[in-house]
Design a protein around this motif. Sequence first.
Motif, PDB file in Angstrom:
ATOM      1  N   UNK A  36      63.386  43.336   1.735  1.00 24.42           N
ATOM      2  CA  UNK A  36      64.460  42.552   1.136  1.00 24.42           C
ATOM      3  C   UNK A  36      64.365  41.119   1.608  1.00 24.42           C
ATOM      4  N   UNK A  37      64.868  40.237   0.788  1.00 25.51           N
ATOM      5  CA  UNK A  37      64.831  38.826   1.143  1.00 25.51           C
ATOM      6  C   UNK A  37      65.710  38.582   2.368  1.00 25.51           C
ATOM      7  N   UNK A  38      65.243  37.722   3.277  1.00 26.81           N
ATOM      8  CA  UNK A  38      66.001  37.420   4.478  1.00 26.81           C
ATOM      9  C   UNK A  38      67.281  36.681   4.086  1.00 26.81           C
ATOM     10  N   UNK A  39      68.393  37.126   4.624  1.00 27.05           N
ATOM     11  CA  UNK A  39      69.685  36.528   4.277  1.00 27.05           C
ATOM     12  C   UNK A  39      69.681  35.032   4.583  1.00 27.05           C
ATOM     13  N   UNK A  40      70.200  34.263   3.661  1.00 24.76           N
ATOM     14  CA  UNK A  40      70.320  32.827   3.888  1.00 24.76           C
ATOM     15  C   UNK A  40      69.094  32.030   3.507  1.00 24.76           C
ATOM     16  N   UNK A  41      68.080  32.701   2.952  1.00 28.28           N
ATOM     17  CA  UNK A  41      66.888  31.963   2.530  1.00 28.28           C
ATOM     18  C   UNK A  41      66.860  31.833   1.015  1.00 28.28           C
ATOM     19  N   UNK A  42      66.178  30.799   0.539  1.00 25.61           N
ATOM     20  CA  UNK A  42      66.053  30.564  -0.896  1.00 25.61           C
ATOM     21  C   UNK A  42      64.565  30.549  -1.240  1.00 25.61           C
ATOM     22  N   UNK A  43      64.165  31.465  -2.100  1.00 32.31           N
ATOM     23  CA  UNK A  43      62.763  31.515  -2.494  1.00 32.31           C
ATOM     24  C   UNK A  43      62.526  30.543  -3.644  1.00 32.31           C
ATOM     25  N   UNK A  44      61.264  30.231  -3.897  1.00 36.68           N
ATOM     26  CA  UNK A  44      60.929  29.401  -5.046  1.00 36.68           C
ATOM     27  C   UNK A  44      61.503  30.019  -6.315  1.00 36.68           C
ATOM     28  N   UNK A  45      62.069  29.193  -7.162  1.00 36.93           N
ATOM     29  CA  UNK A  45      62.642  29.692  -8.411  1.00 36.93           C
ATOM     30  C   UNK A  45      64.066  30.176  -8.240  1.00 36.93           C
ATOM     31  N   UNK A  46      64.578  30.106  -7.019  1.00 43.01           N
ATOM     32  CA  UNK A  46      65.955  30.563  -6.808  1.00 43.01           C
ATOM     33  C   UNK A  46      66.936  29.408  -6.594  1.00 43.01           C
ATOM     34  N   UNK A  47      66.486  28.191  -6.819  1.00 44.07           N
ATOM     35  CA  UNK A  47      67.402  27.040  -6.718  1.00 44.07           C
ATOM     36  C   UNK A  47      68.266  27.017  -7.963  1.00 44.07           C
ATOM     37  N   UNK A  48      69.310  27.810  -7.967  1.00 46.90           N
ATOM     38  CA  UNK A  48      70.082  27.971  -9.195  1.00 46.90           C
ATOM     39  C   UNK A  48      71.212  26.952  -9.235  1.00 46.90           C
ATOM     40  N   UNK A  49      70.832  25.697  -9.427  1.00 47.62           N
ATOM     41  CA  UNK A  49      71.828  24.629  -9.382  1.00 47.62           C
ATOM     42  C   UNK A  49      72.550  24.452 -10.718  1.00 47.62           C
ATOM     43  N   UNK A  50      71.879  24.872 -11.789  1.00 46.59           N
ATOM     44  CA  UNK A  50      72.471  24.710 -13.120  1.00 46.59           C
ATOM     45  C   UNK A  50      73.579  25.757 -13.292  1.00 46.59           C
ATOM     46  N   UNK A  51      74.824  25.362 -13.006  1.00 51.09           N
ATOM     47  CA  UNK A  51      75.905  26.351 -13.031  1.00 51.09           C
ATOM     48  C   UNK A  51      76.138  26.899 -14.438  1.00 51.09           C
ATOM     49  N   UNK A  52      75.892  26.089 -15.444  1.00 51.28           N
ATOM     50  CA  UNK A  52      76.069  26.558 -16.821  1.00 51.28           C
ATOM     51  C   UNK A  52      75.128  27.726 -17.084  1.00 51.28           C
ATOM     52  N   UNK A  53      73.841  27.517 -16.736  1.00 49.73           N
ATOM     53  CA  UNK A  53      72.826  28.524 -17.038  1.00 49.73           C
ATOM     54  C   UNK A  53      72.943  29.743 -16.120  1.00 49.73           C
ATOM     55  N   UNK A  54      73.149  29.517 -14.835  1.00 47.91           N
ATOM     56  CA  UNK A  54      73.093  30.633 -13.878  1.00 47.91           C
ATOM     57  C   UNK A  54      74.433  31.308 -13.624  1.00 47.91           C
ATOM     58  N   UNK A  55      75.534  30.578 -13.825  1.00 49.42           N
ATOM     59  CA  UNK A  55      76.838  31.191 -13.555  1.00 49.42           C
ATOM     60  C   UNK A  55      77.737  31.267 -14.776  1.00 49.42           C
ATOM     61  N   UNK A  56      77.329  30.616 -15.861  1.00 49.48           N
ATOM     62  CA  UNK A  56      78.154  30.629 -17.069  1.00 49.48           C
ATOM     63  C   UNK A  56      79.413  29.801 -16.913  1.00 49.48           C
ATOM     64  N   UNK A  57      79.367  28.824 -15.982  1.00 49.43           N
ATOM     65  CA  UNK A  57      80.543  27.993 -15.709  1.00 49.43           C
ATOM     66  C   UNK A  57      80.231  26.521 -15.971  1.00 49.43           C
ATOM     67  N   UNK A  58      81.203  25.815 -16.578  1.00 50.30           N
ATOM     68  CA  UNK A  58      81.090  24.367 -16.734  1.00 50.30           C
ATOM     69  C   UNK A  58      82.359  23.751 -16.153  1.00 50.30           C
ATOM     70  N   UNK A  59      82.197  22.884 -15.179  1.00 46.35           N
ATOM     71  CA  UNK A  59      83.338  22.247 -14.498  1.00 46.35           C
ATOM     72  C   UNK A  59      84.361  23.280 -14.009  1.00 46.35           C
ATOM     73  N   UNK A  60      83.867  24.372 -13.447  1.00 44.32           N
ATOM     74  CA  UNK A  60      84.771  25.374 -12.893  1.00 44.32           C
ATOM     75  C   UNK A  60      85.428  26.274 -13.927  1.00 44.32           C
ATOM     76  N   UNK A  61      85.120  26.066 -15.203  1.00 40.55           N
ATOM     77  CA  UNK A  61      85.692  26.903 -16.268  1.00 40.55           C
ATOM     78  C   UNK A  61      84.571  27.719 -16.922  1.00 40.55           C
ATOM     79  N   UNK A  62      84.932  28.877 -17.482  1.00 37.38           N
ATOM     80  CA  UNK A  62      83.944  29.662 -18.220  1.00 37.38           C
ATOM     81  C   UNK A  62      83.368  28.825 -19.364  1.00 37.38           C
ATOM     82  N   UNK A  63      82.055  28.834 -19.477  1.00 33.37           N
ATOM     83  CA  UNK A  63      81.411  28.009 -20.495  1.00 33.37           C
ATOM     84  C   UNK A  63      81.738  28.523 -21.888  1.00 33.37           C
TER      85      UNK A  63
END
Lengths: 177, 218
Positions: A36-63
């Motif tokens: 399993x991935x070590x807790x607290x680490x970010x692997x390549x391709x896991x920089x999920x900064x785009x909240x719209x794409x990765x969380x379905x949220x825009x400005x804290x609201x559901x997209x």
Amino acid sequence: MLASSGCELRQAMYNQEKYEPLEASAFFDDGLSFRNQVTGTVARGQMMLDTHYYQGMVDGQLASTLPVTVSQELLERGQERFNIFCSPCHDQTGSGNGMIVKRGLKQPPSFHQQRLRDIPVGHFYDVITNGFGVMYSYASRIPVEDRWAIAAYIKVLQLSQNVEFDQLPAEDQRQLQ
Amino acid sequence: MAQVFPRSANWASKASILAALLIVASILGVVLNINRIDYVSMVGVAIDQPVHFSHKHHVTGMGIDCRYCHTTVEVSAFAGVPPTETCMTCHSQIWTEAPILEPVRASFRDNKAIEWNRVHDLPDFVYFNHSIHVSQGIGCQSCHGQVDQMPLMMKAHTLNMEWCLDCHRDPAQFIRPRDQVFNMNYEYPANQETLGKSLVADYDVQTSQLTNCSICHR
């Protein structure tokens, strides 16, 4: 002796000193070769900064919009994935009468009720990703891209059950008349 | 000194030469054919498992698609054995008291993987890849048999190299349209010979390379 060492060599080729996927390991304490991935680490391709794409949220609201381009291909992919992963409970129309529901799972709400018709598309992405009520998260089973395809397809399903007569193609209008 | 063997014993020496040849030939025959015996290749033998999971019940009874559990079959060499989480998606709600499912609940509680016993285990020098077969129109059924009819999982084919080559030499016999790969009730049409050939061409299957050693062995 020759024969037995021959068999050993053959076995050593059949079961080599390497791990196949999910093979048990005597080396690690938990018995898993799969780490399993070590807790607290970010692997390549896991920089999920785009909240719209990765969380379905825009400005804290559901997209309320899709972060991907809608195409015939996307919707067909969504349909296929919906039928694989969602239809066992939600059934292929999204009414919530799937086979597993008939076998006793709590009935999910129909997608064709007003509350869910009005809800932003990001809600469906969020539920697939994080689960909802008795529904487990599907994040480990459905990649992000496919989750959006499914969310888009749910919108198609909703439209398919709730369309104004004059918005129908002329062909369908003629059939209904 | 008199002869030990009388002249009339000649037939025995000739017969023993023949017998020796026959013995060598039959030993060779056993060695060469032993892997074709179901007892050795384990075809049709249900392997004992920690949970008596029924594909028949889940696929035919519940209508669940192969890919619901084997999620990586289209994108990876390994089809994927579902984590306990997948079982518990339904079984946290259904059959929650069933004794048969206790190992599943224990696995989920203790965060400890269920140790399934492998049914299809190729030698480590064979690099089989599920995704390429699935994306080029080889149905699950072609290798795994009627899994939708198996209450307990078993091998349907030997998976011997000879068996792999049967298809690699002429995939047109078994190829099917891509959208039928996961259909467990697919029936080959009467014109499979011509349809197969056109599918092989459409899907750009490189038949000339399919029998290269390095296609399967590295």
